[in-house]
Scaffold this motif. Structure first.
Motif, short mmCIF file in Angstrom:
data_model
loop_
_atom_site.label_atom_id
_atom_site.label_comp_id
_atom_site.label_asym_id
_atom_site.label_seq_id
_atom_site.Cartn_x
_atom_site.Cartn_y
_atom_site.Cartn_z
N VAL A 76 1.35 -1.16 -0.01
CA VAL A 76 0.25 0.00 0.02
C VAL A 76 0.63 1.17 -0.25
O VAL A 76 1.48 1.37 1.08
N LYS A 77 0.93 2.27 -1.11
CA LYS A 77 1.25 3.49 -0.97
C LYS A 77 0.62 4.06 -0.43
O LYS A 77 -0.74 4.84 -0.41
N HIS A 78 1.68 5.48 0.60
CA HIS A 78 -0.01 6.32 0.61
C HIS A 78 -0.17 6.19 1.54
O HIS A 78 -2.09 6.71 1.81
N PRO A 79 -0.61 4.91 2.96
CA PRO A 79 -1.68 4.66 3.70
C PRO A 79 -1.42 5.83 4.22
O PRO A 79 -3.10 6.15 4.90
N GLY A 80 -0.94 6.74 5.24
CA GLY A 80 -0.94 8.01 5.82
C GLY A 80 -1.42 6.95 7.32
O GLY A 80 -1.09 6.56 7.77
N GLU A 81 -2.42 8.16 8.05
CA GLU A 81 -3.39 7.40 9.08
C GLU A 81 -4.20 6.17 8.87
O GLU A 81 -4.86 5.80 9.87
#
Length: 286
Positions: A76-81
């Protein structure tokens, strides 16, 4: 005097403007609307624009062998929070959420190296009941998910060719056994003839065994040279951690080309042999 008053007034207004300008800028900085915060706003905007998505790094259709481990990949790319979870579609059971496991089955675990994009689901000692669809999910808005189909097969040996093989006396018996285990190939593959071990250093002599690992599993090839009538019977390929496979070998004392095993060919089945015999009898009656 009037002229002087006007001049002083203009000078005072100019001084006030120049003095007030920095104060105005400082007020803007405090309010968060001035130039000092332009970079921060840009960074916030960039972060909000970064889209969460899956990186296609593995097949969507995975085959596992009973008793062996399997890993279902999810990057997963850029899942953040946001939270990454694994769900079993069959019963809608949440297996993992973030790095935590939410099932009493200790065979399931998430593999997430720190600071990596990988959120892989590992299943140890795969069982037939584990077959089905698994989803890697991210609770973004809207929610995104990646579905992977897990197929489960028994660990099984298979001998190439028909269940019965015919060879001519004095020729070579050639049998090839395939074991469909890739992740943990068998440590040994043993051949048996009529219940006795067939080995290159056995009393029979003229025996050759070659075992190698391939992309599809493990291959074991048995060669028995100068076949005798006593070499007829049941031959079994028995891997250490898989179900065995068997074949019946007939050594014929006489020429019968239609039923012979030639090199890598598999020969013919008894049904085809019966059909050829019936055709032969029919031609004779004519």
């Amino acid at each position: 005097m009037a002229v002087l008053r006007v001049a002083f007034a203009l000078l005072g207004a100019t001084a006030y403007i120049f003095h007030a300008e920095p104060s105005s800028s400082g007020a803007s900085a405090i309010a968060g609307t001035g130039p000092p915060n332009v970079l921060g706003c840009s960074q916030k905007l960039k972060r909000s624009v970064e889209k969460t998505y899956f990186v296609d790094v593995s097949p969507r259709n995975v085959t596992a062998i009973v008793g062996q481990p399997v890993v279902l990949r999810c990057r997963v790319k850029h899942p953040g929070e946001r939270t990454v979870s694994w769900m079993r579609k069959r019963d809608l059971h949440i297996l993992t959420s973030s790095i935590y496991t939410y099932t009493g089955d200790a065979r399931f675990a998430v593999i997430h190296p720190e600071a990596s994009d990988d959120w892989d689901l590992e299943i140890e000692y795969v069982q037939p009941r584990d077959a089905g669809i698994y989803e890697c999910q991210v609770n973004s808005e809207p929610k995104i998910h990646l579905a992977i189909m897990l197929n489960v097969q028994d660990a099984q040996a298979k001998i190439w060719g028909p269940e019965e093989v015919y060879v001519k006396k004095g020729s070579t018996i050639s049998l090839t056994c395939i074991v469909n285990i890739q992740s943990a190939p068998p440590s040994s593959v043993t051949w048996y003839h009529a219940g006795a071990v067939v080995d290159f250093d056995g009393p029979r002599g003229g025996v050759s065994l070659v075992t190698e690992k391939t992309e599809t599993g493990t291959t074991s090839k048995l060669l028995v040279t100068r076949a005798e009538l006593s070499d007829s019977g049941n031959y079994s390929c028995v891997p250490k951690n898989a179900a065995p496979a068997s074949v019946i070998v007939h050594v014929l004392n006489g020429e019968h080309p239609a039923a012979m095993q030639h090199g890598g060919s598999c020969g013919i089945t008894p049904k085809l042999l019966l059909a050829l015999f019936t055709l032969f009898i029919g031609n004779m009656l004519r």
